[in-house]
Design an enzyme around this catalytic site. Structure first.
Site, PDB file in Angstrom:
ATOM      1  N   SER A 234      40.451  37.452  45.223  1.00 33.72           N
ATOM      2  CA  SER A 234      39.754  38.132  46.475  1.00 33.72           C
ATOM      3  C   SER A 234      39.614  37.179  47.634  1.00 33.72           C
ATOM      4  O   SER A 234      39.595  37.896  48.699  1.00 33.72           O
ATOM      5  CB  SER A 234      38.241  38.590  46.052  1.00 33.72           C
ATOM      6  OG  SER A 234      37.578  37.597  45.345  1.00 33.72           O
ATOM      7  N   HIS A 264      39.179  39.581  37.114  1.00 36.91           N
ATOM      8  CA  HIS A 264      38.363  39.005  38.205  1.00 36.91           C
ATOM      9  C   HIS A 264      37.186  39.591  38.083  1.00 36.91           C
ATOM     10  O   HIS A 264      36.576  39.610  36.876  1.00 36.91           O
ATOM     11  CB  HIS A 264      39.384  39.190  39.539  1.00 36.91           C
ATOM     12  CG  HIS A 264      38.787  38.597  40.788  1.00 36.91           C
ATOM     13  ND1 HIS A 264      38.147  37.351  40.348  1.00 36.91           N
ATOM     14  CD2 HIS A 264      39.031  38.346  42.064  1.00 36.91           C
ATOM     15  CE1 HIS A 264      37.572  36.776  41.824  1.00 36.91           C
ATOM     16  NE2 HIS A 264      38.282  37.482  42.496  1.00 36.91           N
ATOM     17  N   HIS A 310      38.635  30.642  32.492  1.00 36.81           N
ATOM     18  CA  HIS A 310      38.619  30.513  33.690  1.00 36.81           C
ATOM     19  C   HIS A 310      39.815  29.804  34.407  1.00 36.81           C
ATOM     20  O   HIS A 310      40.561  28.824  33.722  1.00 36.81           O
ATOM     21  CB  HIS A 310      37.271  29.918  34.467  1.00 36.81           C
ATOM     22  CG  HIS A 310      37.016  30.091  35.833  1.00 36.81           C
ATOM     23  ND1 HIS A 310      37.516  29.551  37.032  1.00 36.81           N
ATOM     24  CD2 HIS A 310      36.242  31.309  36.442  1.00 36.81           C
ATOM     25  CE1 HIS A 310      37.180  29.807  38.081  1.00 36.81           C
ATOM     26  NE2 HIS A 310      36.305  31.011  37.633  1.00 36.81           N
ATOM     27  N   ARG A 319      26.662  29.363  36.700  1.00 36.48           N
ATOM     28  CA  ARG A 319      26.260  30.726  37.139  1.00 36.48           C
ATOM     29  C   ARG A 319      25.800  31.344  35.807  1.00 36.48           C
ATOM     30  O   ARG A 319      24.754  31.657  35.664  1.00 36.48           O
ATOM     31  CB  ARG A 319      27.376  31.374  37.905  1.00 36.48           C
ATOM     32  CG  ARG A 319      27.683  31.057  39.164  1.00 36.48           C
ATOM     33  CD  ARG A 319      28.893  31.521  39.855  1.00 36.48           C
ATOM     34  NE  ARG A 319      29.918  31.780  39.050  1.00 36.48           N
ATOM     35  CZ  ARG A 319      31.218  32.105  39.368  1.00 36.48           C
ATOM     36  NH1 ARG A 319      31.451  32.948  40.425  1.00 36.48           N
ATOM     37  NH2 ARG A 319      32.394  32.267  38.321  1.00 36.48           N
ATOM     38  N   ASP A 365      30.545  36.197  34.220  1.00 38.14           N
ATOM     39  CA  ASP A 365      30.738  37.536  33.717  1.00 38.14           C
ATOM     40  C   ASP A 365      30.263  37.625  32.133  1.00 38.14           C
ATOM     41  O   ASP A 365      29.907  38.807  32.086  1.00 38.14           O
ATOM     42  CB  ASP A 365      32.024  38.232  33.921  1.00 38.14           C
ATOM     43  CG  ASP A 365      32.536  38.201  35.494  1.00 38.14           C
ATOM     44  OD1 ASP A 365      31.760  38.258  36.050  1.00 38.14           O
ATOM     45  OD2 ASP A 365      33.627  37.926  35.696  1.00 38.14           O
TER      46      ASP A 365
HETATM   47  N1  CMX Z   1      40.513  35.319  25.595  1.00 37.84           N
HETATM   48  C1  CMX Z   1      41.744  35.407  25.128  1.00 37.84           C
HETATM   49  N2  CMX Z   1      42.844  34.714  25.984  1.00 37.84           N
HETATM   50  C2  CMX Z   1      42.663  33.982  26.884  1.00 37.84           C
HETATM   51  C3  CMX Z   1      41.324  33.993  27.359  1.00 37.84           C
HETATM   52  C4  CMX Z   1      40.154  34.698  26.928  1.00 37.84           C
HETATM   53  N3  CMX Z   1      38.918  34.764  27.254  1.00 37.84           N
HETATM   54  N4  CMX Z   1      41.338  33.021  28.432  1.00 37.84           N
HETATM   55  C5  CMX Z   1      42.508  32.506  28.524  1.00 37.84           C
HETATM   56  N5  CMX Z   1      43.287  33.181  27.844  1.00 37.84           N
HETATM   57  C6  CMX Z   1      44.904  33.227  27.291  1.00 37.84           C
HETATM   58  C7  CMX Z   1      45.512  33.835  28.597  1.00 37.84           C
HETATM   59  O1  CMX Z   1      45.746  35.080  28.540  1.00 37.84           O
HETATM   60  C8  CMX Z   1      46.854  33.110  28.694  1.00 37.84           C
HETATM   61  O2  CMX Z   1      47.609  33.853  27.697  1.00 37.84           O
HETATM   62  P1  CMX Z   1      49.168  34.209  28.028  1.00 37.84           P
HETATM   63  O3  CMX Z   1      49.966  32.791  28.182  1.00 37.84           O
HETATM   64  O4  CMX Z   1      49.651  34.655  26.659  1.00 37.84           O
HETATM   65  O5  CMX Z   1      49.268  35.078  29.304  1.00 37.84           O
HETATM   66  C9  CMX Z   1      46.441  31.793  28.065  1.00 37.84           C
HETATM   67  O6  CMX Z   1      45.205  31.796  27.285  1.00 37.84           O
HETATM   68  C10 CMX Z   1      46.484  30.667  29.080  1.00 37.84           C
HETATM   69  O7  CMX Z   1      45.528  31.006  30.206  1.00 37.84           O
HETATM   70  P2  CMX Z   1      44.613  29.898  31.134  1.00 37.84           P
HETATM   71  O8  CMX Z   1      45.509  29.303  31.774  1.00 37.84           O
HETATM   72  O9  CMX Z   1      43.280  29.189  29.999  1.00 37.84           O
HETATM   73  O10 CMX Z   1      43.741  31.038  31.884  1.00 37.84           O
HETATM   74  P3  CMX Z   1      44.493  31.505  33.358  1.00 37.84           P
HETATM   75  O11 CMX Z   1      44.026  30.490  34.430  1.00 37.84           O
HETATM   76  O12 CMX Z   1      45.571  31.905  33.011  1.00 37.84           O
HETATM   77  O13 CMX Z   1      43.423  33.017  33.238  1.00 37.84           O
HETATM   78  C11 CMX Z   1      41.197  33.992  33.276  1.00 37.84           C
HETATM   79  C12 CMX Z   1      42.072  32.886  33.731  1.00 37.84           C
HETATM   80  C13 CMX Z   1      40.020  33.971  33.905  1.00 37.84           C
HETATM   81  C14 CMX Z   1      42.028  35.170  33.819  1.00 37.84           C
HETATM   82  C15 CMX Z   1      41.254  34.110  31.639  1.00 37.84           C
HETATM   83  O14 CMX Z   1      40.723  33.090  31.230  1.00 37.84           O
HETATM   84  C16 CMX Z   1      40.939  35.438  31.271  1.00 37.84           C
HETATM   85  O15 CMX Z   1      41.517  36.645  31.190  1.00 37.84           O
HETATM   86  N6  CMX Z   1      39.555  35.666  30.927  1.00 37.84           N
HETATM   87  C17 CMX Z   1      38.798  36.730  30.488  1.00 37.84           C
HETATM   88  C18 CMX Z   1      38.447  37.614  31.861  1.00 37.84           C
HETATM   89  C19 CMX Z   1      37.466  37.207  32.380  1.00 37.84           C
HETATM   90  O16 CMX Z   1      36.362  36.578  31.848  1.00 37.84           O
HETATM   91  N7  CMX Z   1      37.837  36.875  33.877  1.00 37.84           N
HETATM   92  C20 CMX Z   1      36.735  36.723  34.826  1.00 37.84           C
HETATM   93  C21 CMX Z   1      36.965  35.307  35.370  1.00 37.84           C
HETATM   94  C22 CMX Z   1      35.923  35.027  36.396  1.00 37.84           C
HETATM   95  C23 CMX Z   1      36.098  35.891  37.718  1.00 37.84           C
HETATM   96  O17 CMX Z   1      37.122  35.440  38.536  1.00 37.84           O
HETATM   97  O18 CMX Z   1      35.392  36.711  38.110  1.00 37.84           O
END
Ligand code: CMX
Length: 425
Positions: A234, A264, A310, A319, A365
């Site tokens: 964002s 996000h 994250h 937070r 979250d």
């Molecule tokens: N559950 C399952 N798998 C997860 C995970 C979780 N909570 N967090 C990361 N992974 C997976 C990713 O999907 C990725 O898998 P692929 O390679 O198969 O696509 C792998 O682990 C590597 O990811 P990463 O480098 O650890 O994390 P990213 O920087 O790619 O993504 C985020 C970060 C937040 C999108 C991810 O951790 C996620 O999807 N979390 C759940 C959703 C969430 O809580 N989002 C809110 C974040 C805060 C915000 O911005 O508001």
């Protein structure tokens, strides 16, 4: 004219001098390098932007203007907005002046309510919010003054006018969306005598029992989500749009379109939905064993565990800790809160077993939605709107600073896969 314009006028002169000196002294130094993997990997870890409102060290979490969030958890959104804009917390007089400046700008034009009422009844609340901001664009001081030939020197002043107007109006718009979208009766108009938090709570019009506690939670919520440096979806979208000199009505609404995504800001909605499904399946406050089972069921069905992981953080989000403490203080026996707290004992240990996941710890979250739910704000598709009201503080402050520093149009270079194949051969 309000004190905030005076303070920023002086500071901006200093900041511009400082930036020129930095570029003169170290402009050729290499800040970051980009590997091929990073170019394919969402530019993760590439330091290529300046954002002075806040930073997020991976081992500490949010630091606003060099003050860790943990030391700001008792502040009000007005104090935080002032801090984001100026780099200092306001003294008593400054705060009174700044707050009255915001209070005087709360009125929402009737056409916003007309547009919102004409939207499909099943529109997502974030779509309603972003539509309202975009429709309000015709009020932009920046756009009008730009048309009149405003000098570049003054861009930040017009952007600050827009920022103050938007931050002042968003609680009313957000509360109106809540009441319309979820059939809560007539909208409640803003009260110019009230602060941002109190008025937002007042306009939501929820059950008045535990009003003081809910007020305090809302204050915490609006503070905790206010900013998270400049490179998240964002923030980067907001800054990119704003760098084209599109005013902040355009840029904020665009940034919030990104906030509406499940990876996000929508994660708080997703997280609560997931937890309520768990509680429905296993009854109130499931055991650790049951939670472990559901974590693996979720992962094995190809879904992420919402609220965990994250892109930057590698520790528990401060937070999340703030909300966890709030729950412990006010409703430790609520089964929903017990489940949130118990998941924190279970999920990281399980996610640690999956090598590719870089951060097994909870983000904001994982707890925020359950707090709102406890106080009767149960429509979880609305939660990202509350997040957005808070995030407007950081995103508008970032835009004001970038206009003040005459930040150029954002235009990184992309390369083709054809180029990369040649490059690595
Ligand atoms: N559950 C399952 N798998 C997860 C995970 C979780 N909570 N967090 C990361 N992974 C997976 C990713 O999907 C990725 O898998 P692929 O390679 O198969 O696509 C792998 O682990 C590597 O990811 P990463 O480098 O650890 O994390 P990213 O920087 O790619 O993504 C985020 C970060 C937040 C999108 C991810 O951790 C996620 O999807 N979390 C759940 C959703 C969430 O809580 N989002 C809110 C974040 C805060 C915000 O911005 O508001």
């Amino acid at each position: 004219m309000s004190i905030i314009f005076d303070i920023l006028s002086k500071k901006i002169v200093e900041w511009r001098k400082e930036e020129s000196a930095i570029i003169e002294k170290g402009g050729a130094k290499i800040l970051s390098q980009v590997t091929v993997a990073q170019a394919y990997g969402g530019m993760r870890g590439v330091a290529s932007l300046i954002c002075d409102t806040s930073r997020v060290p991976q081992d500490q979490g949010l630091i606003i203007r060099e003050i860790p969030l943990k030391k700001l958890l008792d502040k009000t959104p007005e104090e935080i907005f002032f801090l984001l804009l100026t780099s200092e917390l306001p003294d008593k007089n400054q705060l009174a002046d700044f707050s009255s400046e915001i209070r005087s700008r709360k009125n929402v034009p009737q056409y916003i309510w007309d547009v919102l009422r004409s939207m499909p009844k099943d529109s997502h609340p974030m779509t309603m919010l972003n539509t309202a901001i975009l429709v309000l664009q015709k009020e932009s001081v920046f756009a009008h003054r730009y048309d009149d030939g405003m000098r570049k020197e003054d861009y930040w002043k017009a952007t600050l006018e827009d920022a103050l107007n938007l931050v002042a109006k968003l609680p009313a718009i957000a509360a109106g969306i809540y009441r319309m979208r979820f059939n809560k009766g007539e909208i409640i108009l803003p009260d110019p005598a009230m602060d941002l938090t109190g008025d937002y709570v007042h306009m939501l019009g929820l059950d008045k029992s535990k009003k003081e506690e809910f007020n305090d939670l809302m204050r915490l919520y609006l503070v905790a989500h206010c900013d998270h440096e400049g490179g998240n979806v964002s923030a980067l979208t907001n800054l990119t749009i704003n760098s084209a000199l599109s005013d902040i009505y355009y840029s904020l609404s665009g940034g919030f379109d990104g906030l509406a995504g499940p990876l996000h800001g929508l994660a708080n909605q997703e997280c609560l939905k997931w937890i309520l499904e768990i509680m429905q399946k296993y009854g109130d406050a499931p055991s650790k064993e049951q939670l472990k089972e559901i974590v693996w069921d979720t992962l094995n069905s190809g879904k992420v565990i919402p609220g965990y992981g994250h892109a930057v953080l590698r520790v528990t989000d401060p937070r999340f800790e703030g909300f966890l403490q709030f729950g412990k203080n006010h409703f430790p026996d609520d089964p929903l809160f017990i489940t949130v707290a118990r998941l924190y004992e279970v999920v990281p240990e399980e996610l640690k077993k999956i090598e590719k996941i870089k951060n097994p710890w909870p983000n904001v979250d994982a707890a925020s939605g359950s707090m709102l739910y406890h106080y009767g704000l149960k429509e979880f598709s609305y939660y990202t709107v509350v997040f957005a009201v808070s995030r407007s503080l950081g995103l508008t402050a970032q835009a004001v600073i970038n206009r003040a520093m005459n930040a150029p149009i954002i235009r990184p270079k992309s390369v083709t896969t054809y180029f990369v194949k040649e490059f690595i051969s």
